[in-house]
Design a protein around this motif. Structure first.
Motif, mmCIF file in Angstrom:
data_model
loop_
_atom_site.group_PDB
_atom_site.id
_atom_site.type_symbol
_atom_site.label_atom_id
_atom_site.label_comp_id
_atom_site.label_asym_id
_atom_site.label_seq_id
_atom_site.Cartn_x
_atom_site.Cartn_y
_atom_site.Cartn_z
ATOM 1 N N VAL A 1 0.850 -1.193 0.000
ATOM 2 C CA VAL A 1 0.000 0.000 0.000
ATOM 3 C C VAL A 1 0.883 1.240 0.000
ATOM 4 O O VAL A 1 1.962 1.263 0.571
ATOM 5 N N ARG A 2 0.403 2.282 -0.684
ATOM 6 C CA ARG A 2 1.142 3.544 -0.717
ATOM 7 C C ARG A 2 0.791 4.406 0.484
ATOM 8 O O ARG A 2 1.557 5.281 0.866
ATOM 9 N N SER A 3 -0.370 4.205 1.067
ATOM 10 C CA SER A 3 -0.777 4.997 2.226
ATOM 11 C C SER A 3 -1.752 4.177 3.055
ATOM 12 O O SER A 3 -2.320 3.201 2.574
ATOM 13 N N PHE A 4 -1.918 4.592 4.288
ATOM 14 C CA PHE A 4 -2.867 3.930 5.189
ATOM 15 C C PHE A 4 -3.801 5.017 5.684
ATOM 16 O O PHE A 4 -3.567 5.633 6.723
ATOM 17 N N GLY A 5 -4.872 5.271 4.904
ATOM 18 C CA GLY A 5 -5.759 6.394 5.186
ATOM 19 C C GLY A 5 -6.476 6.257 6.512
ATOM 20 O O GLY A 5 -6.869 5.175 6.922
ATOM 21 N N LEU A 6 -6.675 7.403 7.188
ATOM 22 C CA LEU A 6 -7.286 7.410 8.515
ATOM 23 C C LEU A 6 -8.486 8.348 8.594
ATOM 24 O O LEU A 6 -8.840 8.812 9.674
ATOM 25 N N ALA A 7 -9.113 8.626 7.451
ATOM 26 C CA ALA A 7 -10.258 9.532 7.471
ATOM 27 C C ALA A 7 -11.405 8.978 8.302
ATOM 28 O O ALA A 7 -12.273 9.735 8.749
ATOM 29 N N HIS A 8 -11.429 7.659 8.523
ATOM 30 C CA HIS A 8 -12.488 7.056 9.319
ATOM 31 C C HIS A 8 -12.251 7.219 10.824
ATOM 32 O O HIS A 8 -13.127 6.909 11.630
ATOM 33 N N VAL A 9 -11.066 7.700 11.216
ATOM 34 C CA VAL A 9 -10.732 7.880 12.634
ATOM 35 C C VAL A 9 -10.971 9.340 12.999
ATOM 36 O O VAL A 9 -10.448 10.244 12.341
ATOM 37 N N CYS A 10 -11.758 9.584 14.046
ATOM 38 C CA CYS A 10 -12.038 10.959 14.437
ATOM 39 C C CYS A 10 -10.770 11.624 14.968
ATOM 40 O O CYS A 10 -9.825 10.959 15.404
ATOM 41 N N ALA A 11 -10.748 12.952 14.942
ATOM 42 C CA ALA A 11 -9.544 13.704 15.293
ATOM 43 C C ALA A 11 -9.068 13.388 16.712
ATOM 44 O O ALA A 11 -7.860 13.262 16.953
ATOM 45 N N ASP A 12 -9.986 13.262 17.655
ATOM 46 C CA ASP A 12 -9.593 12.975 19.041
ATOM 47 C C ASP A 12 -8.915 11.618 19.153
ATOM 48 O O ASP A 12 -7.962 11.446 19.919
ATOM 49 N N ASP A 13 -9.394 10.636 18.375
ATOM 50 C CA ASP A 13 -8.840 9.282 18.471
ATOM 51 C C ASP A 13 -7.466 9.165 17.830
ATOM 52 O O ASP A 13 -6.755 8.187 18.067
ATOM 53 N N LEU A 14 -7.079 10.136 17.009
ATOM 54 C CA LEU A 14 -5.737 10.104 16.439
ATOM 55 C C LEU A 14 -4.671 10.144 17.535
ATOM 56 O O LEU A 14 -3.576 9.610 17.376
ATOM 57 N N LEU A 15 -5.005 10.747 18.660
ATOM 58 C CA LEU A 15 -4.055 10.845 19.766
ATOM 59 C C LEU A 15 -3.710 9.483 20.358
ATOM 60 O O LEU A 15 -2.695 9.346 21.041
ATOM 61 N N HIS A 16 -4.542 8.459 20.106
ATOM 62 C CA HIS A 16 -4.256 7.129 20.630
ATOM 63 C C HIS A 16 -2.926 6.607 20.106
ATOM 64 O O HIS A 16 -2.258 5.804 20.762
ATOM 65 N N GLY A 17 -2.544 7.063 18.932
ATOM 66 C CA GLY A 17 -1.273 6.644 18.367
ATOM 67 C C GLY A 17 -0.097 7.476 18.841
ATOM 68 O O GLY A 17 1.044 7.207 18.471
ATOM 69 N N PHE A 18 -0.373 8.481 19.668
ATOM 70 C CA PHE A 18 0.667 9.374 20.172
ATOM 71 C C PHE A 18 0.529 9.546 21.686
ATOM 72 O O PHE A 18 0.284 10.658 22.188
ATOM 73 N N PRO A 19 0.662 8.466 22.445
ATOM 74 C CA PRO A 19 0.494 8.567 23.903
ATOM 75 C C PRO A 19 1.500 9.494 24.558
ATOM 76 O O PRO A 19 1.252 10.006 25.653
#
Length: 349
Positions: free
Chosen positions: A271-289
């Motif tokens: 894959v060229r990218s792993f899109g995250l448009a389905h993840v809400c903005a607040d939940d993006l922080l789960h990947g950055f503890p």
């Protein structure tokens, strides 16, 4: 006979119901004789399913009663019909067992519709996401790894970082970048056994993801020699070329079935990218503890972007609590959720 004319009313008219007005029962067959299976491949409306590890796989189609429910690799299903696995035999999938996890990604920009980007299910029921990244040729792309971490945490599955070509590059910079995450990792060399990786995969359903050219298909062929996954060279620009074309679940060699099941790996296309448009903005922080505590001093409804003057993350990084590259990656992911922004997953170390 009399000459009196007969009078007709509505009770004398016999109405035959048309096809569209025939009453339909809501009762569905129970399929008590259905057998359980595990979906290992999907190809144009036909599903390859393992019923008995010692027998040939079964080819099946979806039953009409499933409606619009999709069937993906990793699904556990119930089958009726011909489950012999003989050539030309076709069974029907009549039930899908409730999924324990669903790994999703949003499709690439060129797959966007008028309703927005298409959300795709990568695999169901996985409990581990193996992020394959090479240490050289091509260099590790932390932006892509960050995306995969967010997707793993969103799906509630455990991530594992697999660093390939360890004979060509130093893993220390990558491991230091993720030091605050307590991220499990293994290193692989072409001249060394894969004991650490095999141990991490045993008795689990693991999804392997990675850019083309990082050696993912080579790993799969070493783990499952009978898989014969296509392997290609890396292109001159370092992006690699797609060598695998379809997702497939492969049983690791070893005892089959029950508690001795050695586990499954799901090889996915490059894959060229792993899109995250389905993840809400607040939940993006789960990947950055490592950034979460820094947001505690942010004002209400802070969007955490560089344009937000009161965002506390800048001070958090300036005080040395987190790597500034991590904040940059997080903000690129925030921006990439807009279809008008670049994906930003190509950041290399």
């Amino acid at each position: 006979m009399t000459g009196k004319r007969r009078e007709y009313d509505e009770e004398d008219v016999r109405v035959r119901p048309g096809r569209s007005s025939r009453p339909r029962t809501r009762t569905r067959p129970r399929h008590a004789d259905a057998v359980d299976g595990f979906v290992i491949a999907v190809d144009r409306g036909r599903y390859t399913i393992v019923v008995d590890p010692g027998e040939p796989p079964v080819t099946a189609m979806r039953a009409r009663e499933l409606g619009r429910r999709s069937v993906v690799v990793g699904d556990r299903v119930a089958l009726v019909g011909d489950v012999s696995g003989a050539e030309g035999a076709l069974a029907r999938i009549v039930r899908i067992t409730e999924r324990t996890s669903v790994l999703r990604r949003t499709a690439d920009d060129d797959e966007t519709t008028t309703e927005g980007r298409i959300e795709r299910v990568v695999v169901a029921n996985a409990d581990q996401l193996v992020i394959v990244s090479s240490l050289a040729d091509p260099p590790p792309r932390t932006g892509f790894i960050d995306r995969c971490l967010v997707a793993a945490y969103d799906a509630d599955i455990e991530p594992l970082l697999c660093l390939t070509k360890a004979d060509l590059g130093d893993p220390a910079p990558v491991l230091e970048y993720y030091a605050e995450l307590d991220l499990r990792s293994v290193r692989c060399r072409p001249d060394r056994p894969l004991d650490d990786l095999r141990a991490a995969l045993t008795r689990r359903i693991s999804v392997l993801v990675g850019h083309s050219g990082v050696g993912k298909s080579t790993l799969v062929n070493r783990l499952v020699p009978a898989a014969d996954r296509a392997v290609g060279a890396v292109s001159a620009v370092g992006k690699g070329r797609h060598t695998s074309t379809s997702a497939v679940a492969l049983r690791l060699p070893g005892a089959a079935g029950g508690r001795d099941d050695p586990g499954w790996i799901v090889d996915t296309p490059g894959v060229r990218s792993f899109g995250l448009a389905h993840v809400c903005a607040d939940d993006l922080l789960h990947g950055f503890p490592d950034l979460v505590d820094g947001t505690l001093d942010c004002p209400p409804n802070c969007e955490h972007t560089a344009a937000e003057p009161s965002c506390a993350l800048d001070a958090w990084v300036a005080e040395g609590h987190a790597d500034p590259r991590r904040l940059g990656s997080y903000r690129r992911l925030l921006a990439s959720r807009s279809r008008d922004e670049p994906a930003g997953d190509q950041t290399s170390m």
